[in-house]
Structures are given as C-alpha cells and as structure tokens.
Scaffold this motif. Structure first.
Motif, PDB file in Angstrom:
ATOM      1  N   LEU A   1       0.891  -1.124   0.072  1.00 11.33           N
ATOM      2  CA  LEU A   1      -0.146  -0.086  -0.005  1.00 11.33           C
ATOM      3  C   LEU A   1       0.704   1.114   0.029  1.00 11.33           C
ATOM      4  O   LEU A   1       0.430   2.316  -0.350  1.00 11.33           O
ATOM      5  N   LEU A   2       2.183   1.179   0.402  1.00 15.48           N
ATOM      6  CA  LEU A   2       2.860   2.507   0.366  1.00 15.48           C
ATOM      7  C   LEU A   2       3.163   2.737  -1.099  1.00 15.48           C
ATOM      8  O   LEU A   2       3.335   1.999  -1.913  1.00 15.48           O
ATOM      9  N   GLY A   3       2.970   3.949  -1.079  1.00 12.09           N
ATOM     10  CA  GLY A   3       2.691   4.695  -2.444  1.00 12.09           C
ATOM     11  C   GLY A   3       1.596   4.753  -3.199  1.00 12.09           C
ATOM     12  O   GLY A   3       1.568   5.700  -4.079  1.00 12.09           O
ATOM     13  N   SER A   4       0.526   4.262  -2.578  1.00 13.49           N
ATOM     14  CA  SER A   4      -0.673   4.271  -3.209  1.00 13.49           C
ATOM     15  C   SER A   4      -1.118   5.565  -2.640  1.00 13.49           C
ATOM     16  O   SER A   4      -0.810   6.227  -1.710  1.00 13.49           O
ATOM     17  N   PHE A   5      -2.375   6.123  -3.473  1.00 11.40           N
ATOM     18  CA  PHE A   5      -2.912   7.361  -3.231  1.00 11.40           C
ATOM     19  C   PHE A   5      -4.198   7.038  -2.638  1.00 11.40           C
ATOM     20  O   PHE A   5      -5.065   6.179  -2.912  1.00 11.40           O
ATOM     21  N   LEU A   6      -4.292   7.742  -1.352  1.00  4.22           N
ATOM     22  CA  LEU A   6      -5.829   7.966  -0.635  1.00  4.22           C
ATOM     23  C   LEU A   6      -6.564   9.249  -1.017  1.00  4.22           C
ATOM     24  O   LEU A   6      -5.966  10.414  -0.942  1.00  4.22           O
ATOM     25  N   VAL A   7      -7.578   9.063  -1.849  1.00  2.00           N
ATOM     26  CA  VAL A   7      -8.310   9.993  -2.160  1.00  2.00           C
ATOM     27  C   VAL A   7      -9.745  10.268  -1.606  1.00  2.00           C
ATOM     28  O   VAL A   7     -10.263   9.320  -1.294  1.00  2.00           O
ATOM     29  N   SER A   8      -9.968  11.376  -0.935  1.00  2.44           N
ATOM     30  CA  SER A   8     -11.254  11.746  -0.294  1.00  2.44           C
ATOM     31  C   SER A   8     -11.952  13.038  -0.843  1.00  2.44           C
ATOM     32  O   SER A   8     -11.375  14.190  -0.901  1.00  2.44           O
ATOM     33  N   ASP A   9     -13.264  12.898  -1.112  1.00  2.00           N
ATOM     34  CA  ASP A   9     -13.958  13.883  -1.727  1.00  2.00           C
ATOM     35  C   ASP A   9     -14.858  14.573  -0.579  1.00  2.00           C
ATOM     36  O   ASP A   9     -15.875  15.014  -0.801  1.00  2.00           O
ATOM     37  N   CYS A  10     -14.826  13.908   0.844  1.00  4.50           N
ATOM     38  CA  CYS A  10     -15.678  14.309   1.867  1.00  4.50           C
ATOM     39  C   CYS A  10     -15.425  15.801   2.166  1.00  4.50           C
ATOM     40  O   CYS A  10     -14.431  16.226   1.998  1.00  4.50           O
ATOM     41  N   GLY A  11     -16.643  16.571   2.352  1.00  2.00           N
ATOM     42  CA  GLY A  11     -16.706  17.779   2.736  1.00  2.00           C
ATOM     43  C   GLY A  11     -16.571  18.699   1.656  1.00  2.00           C
ATOM     44  O   GLY A  11     -16.558  19.708   1.704  1.00  2.00           O
ATOM     45  N   GLY A  12     -16.904  17.760   0.310  1.00  2.00           N
ATOM     46  CA  GLY A  12     -17.090  18.651  -0.761  1.00  2.00           C
ATOM     47  C   GLY A  12     -15.558  19.257  -1.511  1.00  2.00           C
ATOM     48  O   GLY A  12     -15.641  19.721  -2.641  1.00  2.00           O
ATOM     49  N   LYS A  13     -14.449  18.806  -0.852  1.00  2.00           N
ATOM     50  CA  LYS A  13     -13.227  19.397  -1.772  1.00  2.00           C
ATOM     51  C   LYS A  13     -12.448  18.004  -1.759  1.00  2.00           C
ATOM     52  O   LYS A  13     -12.556  17.055  -0.827  1.00  2.00           O
ATOM     53  N   ARG A  14     -11.658  17.847  -2.911  1.00  2.00           N
ATOM     54  CA  ARG A  14     -11.141  16.770  -3.154  1.00  2.00           C
ATOM     55  C   ARG A  14      -9.672  16.875  -2.587  1.00  2.00           C
ATOM     56  O   ARG A  14      -8.947  17.963  -2.675  1.00  2.00           O
ATOM     57  N   CYS A  15      -9.184  16.023  -1.610  1.00  2.19           N
ATOM     58  CA  CYS A  15      -8.090  15.969  -0.972  1.00  2.19           C
ATOM     59  C   CYS A  15      -7.303  14.609  -1.370  1.00  2.19           C
ATOM     60  O   CYS A  15      -8.042  13.619  -1.118  1.00  2.19           O
ATOM     61  N   VAL A  16      -6.056  14.455  -1.535  1.00  2.00           N
ATOM     62  CA  VAL A  16      -5.288  13.358  -1.834  1.00  2.00           C
ATOM     63  C   VAL A  16      -4.001  13.311  -1.182  1.00  2.00           C
ATOM     64  O   VAL A  16      -3.260  14.125  -1.078  1.00  2.00           O
ATOM     65  N   GLY A  17      -3.671  12.229  -0.538  1.00  2.00           N
ATOM     66  CA  GLY A  17      -2.519  11.817   0.033  1.00  2.00           C
ATOM     67  C   GLY A  17      -1.639  10.652  -0.455  1.00  2.00           C
ATOM     68  O   GLY A  17      -2.594   9.670  -0.690  1.00  2.00           O
ATOM     69  N   ARG A  18      -0.279  10.759  -0.368  1.00  2.00           N
ATOM     70  CA  ARG A  18       0.171   9.433  -0.817  1.00  2.00           C
ATOM     71  C   ARG A  18       0.674   8.621   0.411  1.00  2.00           C
ATOM     72  O   ARG A  18       1.126   9.155   1.475  1.00  2.00           O
ATOM     73  N   ILE A  19      -0.018   7.505   0.625  1.00  2.00           N
ATOM     74  CA  ILE A  19       0.193   6.580   1.645  1.00  2.00           C
ATOM     75  C   ILE A  19       1.707   6.503   1.892  1.00  2.00           C
ATOM     76  O   ILE A  19       2.583   5.715   0.901  1.00  2.00           O
ATOM     77  N   VAL A  20       2.366   6.862   3.328  1.00  2.00           N
ATOM     78  CA  VAL A  20       3.940   6.705   3.358  1.00  2.00           C
ATOM     79  C   VAL A  20       3.982   5.859   4.490  1.00  2.00           C
ATOM     80  O   VAL A  20       5.093   5.645   4.932  1.00  2.00           O
ATOM     81  N   GLU A  21       3.086   5.380   5.473  1.00  2.00           N
ATOM     82  CA  GLU A  21       3.281   4.706   6.594  1.00  2.00           C
ATOM     83  C   GLU A  21       2.192   3.722   6.892  1.00  2.00           C
ATOM     84  O   GLU A  21       0.916   4.098   6.852  1.00  2.00           O
ATOM     85  N   THR A  22       2.123   2.414   7.370  1.00  2.00           N
ATOM     86  CA  THR A  22       1.191   1.551   7.409  1.00  2.00           C
ATOM     87  C   THR A  22       1.498   0.543   8.561  1.00  2.00           C
ATOM     88  O   THR A  22       2.879   0.456   8.988  1.00  2.00           O
ATOM     89  N   GLU A  23       0.549  -0.091   9.241  1.00  2.00           N
ATOM     90  CA  GLU A  23       0.818  -1.070  10.130  1.00  2.00           C
ATOM     91  C   GLU A  23      -0.244  -2.370   9.868  1.00  2.00           C
ATOM     92  O   GLU A  23      -1.238  -2.058   9.643  1.00  2.00           O
ATOM     93  N   ALA A  24       0.284  -3.724   9.923  1.00  2.00           N
ATOM     94  CA  ALA A  24      -0.414  -4.656   9.704  1.00  2.00           C
ATOM     95  C   ALA A  24      -1.051  -5.423  11.099  1.00  2.00           C
ATOM     96  O   ALA A  24      -0.340  -5.234  12.034  1.00  2.00           O
ATOM     97  N   TYR A  25      -2.109  -5.701  11.123  1.00  2.00           N
ATOM     98  CA  TYR A  25      -2.782  -6.377  12.199  1.00  2.00           C
ATOM     99  C   TYR A  25      -3.482  -7.638  11.617  1.00  2.00           C
ATOM    100  O   TYR A  25      -4.505  -7.718  11.337  1.00  2.00           O
ATOM    101  N   PRO A  26      -2.700  -8.636  11.556  1.00  2.00           N
ATOM    102  CA  PRO A  26      -2.788  -9.613  10.533  1.00  2.00           C
ATOM    103  C   PRO A  26      -3.908 -11.012  10.983  1.00  2.00           C
ATOM    104  O   PRO A  26      -4.348 -11.679  10.103  1.00  2.00           O
ATOM    105  N   GLY A  27      -4.279 -10.772  12.207  1.00  2.00           N
ATOM    106  CA  GLY A  27      -5.241 -11.794  12.422  1.00  2.00           C
ATOM    107  C   GLY A  27      -5.342 -12.007  14.173  1.00  2.00           C
ATOM    108  O   GLY A  27      -4.721 -11.364  14.740  1.00  2.00           O
ATOM    109  N   PRO A  28      -6.128 -12.931  14.360  1.00  2.00           N
ATOM    110  CA  PRO A  28      -6.543 -13.173  15.797  1.00  2.00           C
ATOM    111  C   PRO A  28      -5.241 -13.694  16.665  1.00  2.00           C
ATOM    112  O   PRO A  28      -5.309 -13.633  17.924  1.00  2.00           O
ATOM    113  N   HIS A  29      -4.253 -14.211  15.914  1.00  2.00           N
ATOM    114  CA  HIS A  29      -3.155 -14.789  16.559  1.00  2.00           C
ATOM    115  C   HIS A  29      -1.969 -13.228  17.141  1.00  2.00           C
ATOM    116  O   HIS A  29      -1.359 -13.663  17.910  1.00  2.00           O
ATOM    117  N   ASP A  30      -2.483 -12.194  16.662  1.00  2.00           N
ATOM    118  CA  ASP A  30      -1.859 -11.087  16.879  1.00  2.00           C
ATOM    119  C   ASP A  30      -2.513 -10.599  18.356  1.00  2.00           C
ATOM    120  O   ASP A  30      -3.615 -10.100  18.321  1.00  2.00           O
TER     121      ASP A  30
END
Length: 203
Positions: A25-54
């Motif tokens: 997902l790093l490098g993907s764009f997150l696009v929001s049109d919420c609030g009537g204005k387009r805002c776009v951010g490039r995803i640069v940090e993520t964390e995985a929560y992979p399942g019940p064993h976590d």
DNA sequence: GAAACGATTATCT
DNA sequence: GATAATCGTTTCA
C-alpha cells in the motif's frame, strides 16, 4: 465520479495477508471527496494487524468478534474506523477473506492535492503536521465513522495505485504505541518521506 | 529537541 | 473500573 484517479481492483489487491498489503500500500494514493473538496495523500506509513493470533489486534483471539471489531470481519477492501483514547478516529483497510479479521492501519500520508483545504481543517499546523499521524490524516481528509464499512473502491473515499515505492526505500520496524505484540515488525514506511510519524514510544 | 502528561470515552473485564 | 493502534501542550535541558 472519481476524476482522474482509477480505483484499485478491491478483491485481488486486498484479499491477501495483512503484511503483504501493508507493504504494497506504500505509495498508493488515498483520495477523499468528503466535505465537498478533493484531498489526496500518498500513503507513506502503514501497520499490519494480521489476525486473531496478534495480541495487539482489536480482534485478538481472547476477544473474539464484538460490536466494535465487527467491521474487521467484513469483505476485503472496506473501511474499519476505530476510536482511540476517546478522541481520535483512525482508518484501517480490511484485508484477507471475508469472515477473517485482519486489517492495515493507515498511519501517515503525504499531501498531494487539496493542501489549502487540509490547512483549513487543521489550523495552526505546519504542512508536515497535516497528515503525519493516523488521527491527523483523518482530520485533514474529513473522514470518520460515517464511512464505517465503506468500500474503498468507491467515491467519496477510495485508494488508487499511485507511485510504487522501491524496495530499498521501504523501512520495516515494530509497531507504534501498542503494549502487546511489541516484538513483531509489522510497521512499514517510506524512508524518503518527511511525513512519517517518528513517535516510537518506548515501554 | 526530548520527554512528560492530560484529554476524553467506548469497550471489555 | 481499567485500559487504549494518539495528539497537542507544557516543561525542562
């Protein structure tokens, strides 16, 4: 309309292990049109929560399926918003097969479009402080629990391919701010970006 | 700079 | 009743 951004194919991309999706997902764009204005951010940090064993997961095995974590059991590519410390809403992408609770927390994005709107929504902040944290970016993009379970291939909030982050630029560390599962290196970020949240809180 | 700390509330024990 | 996948301000060096 989604404008010039083409949505990801939800099923194939998100129906994979959380670690894989978090890294890619790093490098993907997150696009929001919420609030009537387009805002776009490039995803640069993520964390995985992979399942019940976590043990750090909201859906850790001893907890099971509850009203709060139920969206994590939903189909891949949908949104799970959770409230933290009573004040902060954070965005996760549900991954893996439906019925299996796994998610990727979006921890930081780099503003690309809609800077003026984001500055208005987060007055008094520097540009770096607009989106360099999981609850900062939800404020800047004007997103929250009204989009619980929202499909992230559809307006007004969606993810597109963006620009790929080369392997040499991907850093991998332990996750931030948790008290259990602290040895797992399930945090990923783009080391070239100035919008990564540096807060590695010691315990 | 870095570190400490209070805010504020849903959720689970 | 304790805890929490954080943020923003304050305090100290």
């Amino acid at each position: 309309m989604n404008g010039r951004y083409r949505p990801l194919v939800a099923a194939s991309f998100f129906d994979r292990p959380a670690e894989t999706v978090a890294r890619e997902l790093l490098g993907s764009f997150l696009v929001s049109d919420c609030g009537g204005k387009r805002c776009v951010g490039r995803i640069v940090e993520t964390e995985a929560y992979p399942g019940p064993h976590d043990p750090a997961s909201h859906a850790a095995a001893p907890i099971g399926r509850t009203a709060r974590n139920d969206p994590m059991f939903g189909p891949p590519g949908t949104a799970y918003f959770h409230l933290n410390f009573g004040v902060h809403w954070c965005l996760n992408v549900v991954v893996g097969p439906e019925g299996y609770p796994a998610a990727v927390l979006i921890r930081a994005v780099e503003p690309l479009e809609g800077l003026e709107t984001m500055r208005r929504r987060r007055p008094g902040r520097t540009d770096r402080e607009l989106t360099s944290g999981p609850a900062k970016l939800t404020q800047a993009l004007a997103i929250g629990p009204s989009l619980q379970r929202h499909r992230l291939s559809d307006a007004p909030l969606f993810i597109t391919p963006g620009t790929k982050v080369p392997k040499s630029s991907v850093a991998r560390t332990t996750r931030v701010g948790i008290t259990k599962g602290t040895t797992k290196r399930w945090r990923f970020y783009d080391r070239r970006s100035g919008w990564v949240s540096r807060s590695e809180r010691p315990r």
